[in-house]
Design a protein around this motif. Structure first.
Motif, PDB file in Angstrom:
ATOM      1  N   THR A 164       0.821  -1.225  -0.045  1.00 11.78           N
ATOM      2  CA  THR A 164       0.052  -0.077   0.044  1.00 11.78           C
ATOM      3  C   THR A 164       0.791   1.237  -0.036  1.00 11.78           C
ATOM      4  O   THR A 164       0.499   2.248  -0.798  1.00 11.78           O
ATOM      5  CB  THR A 164      -0.904  -0.168   1.224  1.00 11.78           C
ATOM      6  N   PHE A 165       1.843   1.187   0.750  1.00 10.97           N
ATOM      7  CA  PHE A 165       2.886   2.370   0.927  1.00 10.97           C
ATOM      8  C   PHE A 165       3.484   2.719  -0.388  1.00 10.97           C
ATOM      9  O   PHE A 165       3.795   3.673  -0.853  1.00 10.97           O
ATOM     10  CB  PHE A 165       3.734   2.279   2.262  1.00 10.97           C
ATOM     11  N   ARG A 166       3.722   1.604  -1.174  1.00 11.54           N
ATOM     12  CA  ARG A 166       4.518   1.655  -2.297  1.00 11.54           C
ATOM     13  C   ARG A 166       3.712   2.260  -3.473  1.00 11.54           C
ATOM     14  O   ARG A 166       3.861   3.276  -3.968  1.00 11.54           O
ATOM     15  CB  ARG A 166       5.087   0.169  -2.825  1.00 11.54           C
ATOM     16  N   ASP A 167       2.462   2.112  -3.595  1.00 14.35           N
ATOM     17  CA  ASP A 167       1.354   2.497  -4.350  1.00 14.35           C
ATOM     18  C   ASP A 167       1.366   4.124  -4.080  1.00 14.35           C
ATOM     19  O   ASP A 167       1.171   4.914  -5.023  1.00 14.35           O
ATOM     20  CB  ASP A 167       0.008   1.773  -4.296  1.00 14.35           C
ATOM     21  N   ILE A 168       0.888   4.448  -2.654  1.00 14.27           N
ATOM     22  CA  ILE A 168       0.865   5.808  -2.395  1.00 14.27           C
ATOM     23  C   ILE A 168       2.186   6.581  -2.875  1.00 14.27           C
ATOM     24  O   ILE A 168       1.985   7.687  -3.221  1.00 14.27           O
ATOM     25  CB  ILE A 168       0.523   5.891  -1.047  1.00 14.27           C
ATOM     26  N   GLN A 172       2.511   9.873  -5.133  1.00 12.29           N
ATOM     27  CA  GLN A 172       2.969  11.049  -4.858  1.00 12.29           C
ATOM     28  C   GLN A 172       4.578  11.682  -5.683  1.00 12.29           C
ATOM     29  O   GLN A 172       4.649  12.712  -5.802  1.00 12.29           O
ATOM     30  CB  GLN A 172       3.615  10.929  -3.223  1.00 12.29           C
ATOM     31  N   VAL A 173       5.236  10.751  -5.658  1.00 10.23           N
ATOM     32  CA  VAL A 173       6.464  10.767  -6.813  1.00 10.23           C
ATOM     33  C   VAL A 173       6.024  11.561  -8.097  1.00 10.23           C
ATOM     34  O   VAL A 173       6.651  12.385  -8.406  1.00 10.23           O
ATOM     35  CB  VAL A 173       7.239   9.803  -6.874  1.00 10.23           C
ATOM     36  N   GLU A 242       1.644  18.170  -0.458  1.00  6.97           N
ATOM     37  CA  GLU A 242       2.379  16.972  -0.824  1.00  6.97           C
ATOM     38  C   GLU A 242       3.616  16.448  -0.086  1.00  6.97           C
ATOM     39  O   GLU A 242       3.934  15.315  -0.037  1.00  6.97           O
ATOM     40  CB  GLU A 242       2.498  17.125  -2.451  1.00  6.97           C
ATOM     41  N   ALA A 243       4.416  17.464   0.221  1.00  6.53           N
ATOM     42  CA  ALA A 243       5.748  17.445   0.798  1.00  6.53           C
ATOM     43  C   ALA A 243       5.327  16.594   2.344  1.00  6.53           C
ATOM     44  O   ALA A 243       6.154  15.708   2.710  1.00  6.53           O
ATOM     45  CB  ALA A 243       6.650  18.454   0.965  1.00  6.53           C
ATOM     46  N   ILE A 244       4.378  17.100   2.982  1.00 12.85           N
ATOM     47  CA  ILE A 244       3.950  16.572   4.418  1.00 12.85           C
ATOM     48  C   ILE A 244       3.623  15.159   4.053  1.00 12.85           C
ATOM     49  O   ILE A 244       4.282  14.263   4.960  1.00 12.85           O
ATOM     50  CB  ILE A 244       3.220  17.305   5.196  1.00 12.85           C
ATOM     51  N   THR A 249       4.858   9.029   4.518  1.00 12.81           N
ATOM     52  CA  THR A 249       4.665   7.953   4.013  1.00 12.81           C
ATOM     53  C   THR A 249       6.174   7.198   3.842  1.00 12.81           C
ATOM     54  O   THR A 249       6.221   6.199   4.183  1.00 12.81           O
ATOM     55  CB  THR A 249       4.426   8.112   2.233  1.00 12.81           C
ATOM     56  N   THR A 250       7.094   8.036   3.701  1.00 11.19           N
ATOM     57  CA  THR A 250       8.509   7.374   3.844  1.00 11.19           C
ATOM     58  C   THR A 250       8.561   6.862   5.121  1.00 11.19           C
ATOM     59  O   THR A 250       9.343   5.917   5.570  1.00 11.19           O
ATOM     60  CB  THR A 250       9.458   8.517   3.230  1.00 11.19           C
TER      61      THR A 250
END
Length: 596
Positions: A164-168, A172-173, A242-244, A249-250
């Motif tokens: 899930t984190f990878r998709d998010i 975002q990228v 987006e930065a926050i 996410t990271t």
């Protein structure tokens, strides 16, 4: 695609049918069991399968056994140049060829069949190796994954979170990349407009600017020369938000990764403990296996050919001796039961009157017979003292047994001499019953079967006989010429001598086989009749006669066996044989007329 096609095409050019080995068949000796030993079998090598039949003529009835050679291991024997073993898992065939050259041919043929059947050859590896490897790897990975996550769901859940984190993170990228691209385009556009303004000022120097960064339009309104980039104004992207989100996410990914690493470390500790337990189990199993093999080596009933007699036998000397003693005791017990139940059928045997046995026959072995008769008359009747070096080993009443210890290449060749005196029988009668094959099985208990190969004359025959097997010794057979003769005394005061001479010969109708070990013999039964005069005018009766017997045996057993065992068996069996035979002669002649 072109390279793959060319490589696969080169592999496909190898046609298995074009190099398929031809069928190979022949006679090999196969170890059956400890009772029957080596037996000749018709062995066929075809289509990567080794099959055997009882004989070539019985192939139509089907094979008696077969081995698939795909995973077979061929082992040439370390000491026997004609033997090789073929094992597939727990199944082992012990085979012997006629000679080392034939053994090499069989081994090469078997290896060729293995190679061309798709196992062990480079062509086969090119055809099958890659797919098998991939399939095996996939199967192993699937099995490992299933077993790893069957009980623990936490790691699987964390991995799902990582997905899930990878998709998010990917979304975002992409969003941030669009923002950076827009910023880059805006900067490039501003630089382009600034360059144009500077060019216009150079052409129209009278134009003036008021209020700094604003230009006046014709209608009197102010226009911003460089509009600042606004985060919300560029494609509607909230850069700060987006930065926050990217940072959160990271952070979540790093946290989840840490948790996964922690779970994996715990799982590794768990698997390490399991591995240690399995290694300990394996060590205990290996120790148990070694103990079991050691115990099997101690058991005398183990049936492989490596436990047979021979200098490389796995049975030690004490166990060999115990096994032989046990088998001889068993045979004696069977013989006693047969004798007590009178199983044997007495066959009448008429003693040939006169001196027909004393005539010299005319056959191809005549000179050989005369040579051995003279040798036995010269050396067998000599005194046991002096240079003869005979050692007394048994003394039972009138019977004495002497021995000389002789070994050649580790094989015991001890000559034996026995002297005995028997009342009530003549030397002619003793030699007749010893020579006559019609009554041989009535008194001889060590023979399994025999037959007369050729009758040379009235007093000479060639006999083939096999002796009962005494495990773990191999079964013995003997092919010998047997001749009976009367030797006229040169001195009138000396008695006439009757002699039976048995010595080994060769014959085309009884060639050696792998089933038995061919022994060599040189035996003589020498008998003299002593008569004590009766009282008065009475006729000579059996009470007045005494037979002096000298029995000499030179035996080459034909194979290696422990010296202590051979000497112990000879010391035990020869007196029993002589007693048994002389008792039989006394029973057969009792009440009959005397034959001198």
């Amino acid at each position: 695609m072109s390279e793959k096609s060319s490589s696969s095409g080169s592999d496909e050019d190898v046609d298995p049918e074009s190099v398929q080995p031809v069928e190979h068949g022949g006679v090999l000796s196969k170890w059956t069991n400890y009772i029957h030993g080596w037996q000749d079998r018709w062995v066929v090598l075809k289509n990567n399968t080794l099959s055997y039949y009882k004989s070539e003529d019985e192939r139509e009835y089907g094979c008696r056994g077969s081995l698939c050679l795909s995973k077979a291991v061929i082992t040439p024997h370390e000491f026997d140049e004609c033997r090789f073993d073929i094992s597939v898992n727990d199944s082992v065939w012990y085979l012997r060829a006629e000679d080392p050259e034939h053994r090499l041919q069989w081994i090469e043929s078997i290896e060729l069949h293995k190679a061309e059947s798709g196992y062990g050859s480079e062509t086969s590896l090119r055809r099958h190796g890659s797919m098998l490897s991939l399939t095996s790897a996939a199967s192993a990975l699937s099995a490992t994954s299933t077993s790893s996550f069957k009980k623990g769901h936490r790691l699987r859940e964390k991995l799902a979170e990582m997905e899930t984190f990878r998709d998010i993170l990917c979304r975002q990228v992409d969003t941030l990349q669009k923002y950076f691209d827009s910023c880059s385009d805006a900067v490039s556009k501003d630089e382009f407009q600034r360059d144009r303004v500077e060019d216009d000022e150079d052409e129209f120097p009278t134009t003036t600017k008021t209020d700094g960064e604003y230009n006046h339009n014709n209608n009197g309104s102010k226009e911003k020369l460089f509009s600042p980039a606004s985060p919300k104004g560029m494609n509607g992207i909230d850069f700060k938000g987006e930065a926050i989100t990217f940072k959160a996410t990271t952070a979540g990914i790093l946290s989840t990764l840490s948790h996964c690493i922690e779970l994996m470390v715990k799982r590794e500790d768990s698997w390490q403990k399991r591995l240690d337990k399995e290694l300990e189990k394996r060590r205990r199993v290996e120790d148990a296996y070694k103990c079991a093999v050691h115990e099997l080596k101690k058991k005398s009933h183990y049936g492989g050919p490596d436990y047979e007699e021979g200098p490389n036998s796995l049975i030690n000397e004490d166990e060999f001796f115990d096994a032989v003693e046990a088998e001889l005791d068993r045979q004696d017990k069977i013989e006693e039961q047969c004798h007590s139940e009178k199983v044997r059928i007495s066959r009448p045997s008429s003693v040939t009157p006169g001196d027909v046995y004393s005539t010299i026959g005319t056959h191809r072995f005549t000179n050989k017979v005369e040579e051995w008769v003279q040798n036995h008359m010269t050396y067998s009747l000599q005194d046991v003292g002096g240079d003869a070096n005979w050692q007394l080993v048994i003394e039972e009443g009138e019977m004495k047994v002497y021995r000389r210890e002789v070994e050649e290449n580790g094989i015991v060749l001890d000559p034996l001499k026995a002297t005995h005196s028997v009342k009530g029988v003549t030397g002619h009668e003793v030699c007749h019953y010893f020579w006559d094959t019609d009554v041989r099985m009535d008194w001889e208990t060590t023979i399994e079967n025999f037959n007369v190969v050729e009758t040379l004359s009235d007093n000479a025959i060639i006999v083939y006989q096999t002796h009962k097997r005494v495990w773990p010794s191999s079964q013995r057979d003997v092919l010998y010429l047997s001749a009976i003769r009367k030797i006229i005394a040169t001195n009138e005061n000396d008695p006439d001598t009757w002699l039976v001479c048995n010595f080994s010969v060769d014959h085309k109708d009884a060639s050696p086989t792998n089933r038995c070990v061919r022994a060599k013999i040189n035996v003589a039964m020498i008998c003299q009749t002593l008569v004590s005069p009766p009282e008065g005018d009475k006729e000579i009766s059996r009470d007045n006669i005494l037979c002096k017997i000298t029995y000499v045996a030179n035996v080459n057993p034909g194979g290696w066996a422990p010296a202590s065992v051979l000497r112990a068996v000879a010391k035990r069996e020869y007196p029993k044989f002589l007693k048994r035979f002389t008792s039989y002669v006394q029973e057969k002649t009792a009440g009959k007329s005397i034959l001198f």
